[in-house]
Motif scaffolding. Sequence first.
Motif, mmCIF file in Angstrom:
data_model
loop_
_atom_site.group_PDB
_atom_site.id
_atom_site.type_symbol
_atom_site.label_atom_id
_atom_site.label_comp_id
_atom_site.label_asym_id
_atom_site.label_seq_id
_atom_site.Cartn_x
_atom_site.Cartn_y
_atom_site.Cartn_z
ATOM 1 N N ILE A 147 -8.581 52.254 29.536
ATOM 2 C CA ILE A 147 -9.794 52.533 30.313
ATOM 3 C C ILE A 147 -10.209 53.993 30.164
ATOM 4 C CG2 ILE A 147 -10.737 52.628 32.673
ATOM 5 C CD1 ILE A 147 -10.411 49.796 31.360
ATOM 6 N N SER A 148 -9.272 54.904 30.215
ATOM 7 C CA SER A 148 -9.662 56.313 30.113
ATOM 8 C C SER A 148 -10.224 56.606 28.717
ATOM 9 C CB SER A 148 -8.507 57.236 30.501
ATOM 10 O OG SER A 148 -7.781 57.655 29.381
ATOM 11 N N GLU A 190 -13.784 55.130 28.675
ATOM 12 C CA GLU A 190 -14.691 55.959 29.476
ATOM 13 C C GLU A 190 -15.026 57.269 28.773
ATOM 14 O OE1 GLU A 190 -13.049 55.890 33.451
ATOM 15 O OE2 GLU A 190 -13.849 53.860 33.786
ATOM 16 N N SER A 191 -14.060 57.806 28.041
ATOM 17 C CA SER A 191 -14.339 59.052 27.311
ATOM 18 C C SER A 191 -15.366 58.819 26.207
ATOM 19 C CB SER A 191 -13.052 59.635 26.719
ATOM 20 O OG SER A 191 -12.699 58.953 25.543
ATOM 21 N N GLY A 236 -17.896 56.956 26.796
ATOM 22 C CA GLY A 236 -19.113 56.629 27.547
ATOM 23 C C GLY A 236 -19.246 55.139 27.823
ATOM 24 N N ILE A 237 -18.162 54.394 27.644
ATOM 25 C CA ILE A 237 -18.210 52.938 27.845
ATOM 26 C C ILE A 237 -17.670 52.634 29.238
ATOM 27 C CG2 ILE A 237 -17.318 50.719 27.023
ATOM 28 C CD1 ILE A 237 -16.952 52.363 24.255
ATOM 29 N N ASN A 238 -18.588 52.242 30.122
ATOM 30 C CA ASN A 238 -18.185 52.014 31.509
ATOM 31 C C ASN A 238 -18.199 50.552 31.908
ATOM 32 O OD1 ASN A 238 -17.775 54.812 32.230
ATOM 33 N ND2 ASN A 238 -19.986 55.006 31.902
ATOM 34 N N ASN A 239 -18.612 49.726 30.968
ATOM 35 C CA ASN A 239 -18.543 48.289 31.229
ATOM 36 C C ASN A 239 -18.245 47.574 29.919
ATOM 37 O OD1 ASN A 239 -18.653 45.900 32.656
ATOM 38 N ND2 ASN A 239 -20.833 45.598 32.202
ATOM 39 N N LYS A 274 -11.406 44.449 36.608
ATOM 40 C CA LYS A 274 -12.128 45.726 36.541
ATOM 41 C C LYS A 274 -13.619 45.520 36.208
ATOM 42 C CE LYS A 274 -12.642 50.229 34.992
ATOM 43 N NZ LYS A 274 -12.655 51.309 35.943
ATOM 44 N N TYR A 275 -13.889 44.656 35.240
ATOM 45 C CA TYR A 275 -15.272 44.472 34.792
ATOM 46 C C TYR A 275 -15.817 43.138 35.296
ATOM 47 C CZ TYR A 275 -14.059 48.210 31.504
ATOM 48 O OH TYR A 275 -13.654 49.378 30.952
#
Length: 303
Positions: free
Chosen positions: A51-52, A55-56, A58-61, A84-85
């Motif tokens: 996940i980290s 997210e780095s 820019g992928i939040n879903n 989570k998603y």
Amino acid sequence: MKQDIKQFSNDIYQIDVFMEDKPGRMSCYYIDSTDPILIEVGPSNSFAYLISSLESLGINNVNRSAMTHLHLDHIGGVGHLVEKYKNHFVYIHELGLKHLPNPEKLWKAVSSIYTEEWLKKNWGEIKPTPVENIHTLKDEQKISLGNQRNLQAIYGPGHAKHHYTFYDEFSGTLFMGDTLGLIYPHGDFVQPNLPPPDFNKEILFDTLDKLSKLELKYLALAHFGIHSDPYRLIQNAKESIEVWIQFINNLPTLSDSDAAKKLKKWIVTNYTVLGIDKNTIDNYINNSHFEMQVRGIKNYLNT
Ligand SMILES: [Zn+2]
């Protein structure tokens, strides 16, 4: 949190999920096409790293993922993913429908090899995945990546009877899961991965021959990374599997653990003769479960 992400051409990202807190053990892949997809999730304990990394970027879903097979180092974190998603679904072999909502049986089967204590510490406990979040795969099914790009699911038993590989024709990349074997960083050869109860040489070789007919540029392995020279690697895998089986076949009276010790020693000698450096040899040897390999080969020889 530590990260190791490699971007390849054609919007393919390789993400190290630091399995067992070690680098270079388990790669997940993210194809950032028009309709993106995640390939593999890794064990539960690796989920925070995955996940980290996402997210780095820019992928939040992440709407969907594809799993090569039902071994816990590959699917342990699926329950976390769907939690989570929102509306996330996972493509997997139809046996996933039986096991992912009730993962106790998978857990028990793997505990019998690794022990429950080891599993909890290293891979982590698994959460159930609701049936409605599971999409079962069919052989040759095309998953659209958008913009006329497809990911083709190809049924590939041999390592496991519930194994799919995923072929991205656009980039010539075949996401192999564990079908080929192991290539740890800096090794350019394949170490067999032949666990019980499903390993079967003829079935695996049929799969590898079928996959060799594809137009391939790269093989993306779970353990570990993206490699060029695909046809040589497939040939190398087949040759190594043959000699491993021969080796175990010549030790019929030894216990599994004694045979595993002999196998390990023989492999170290072979790698040394090949001129492989000590760090690479250590990486292969320390991250292999030789007794499981012995059991897988013996199980094949006895069926
Ligand atoms: Zn694996």
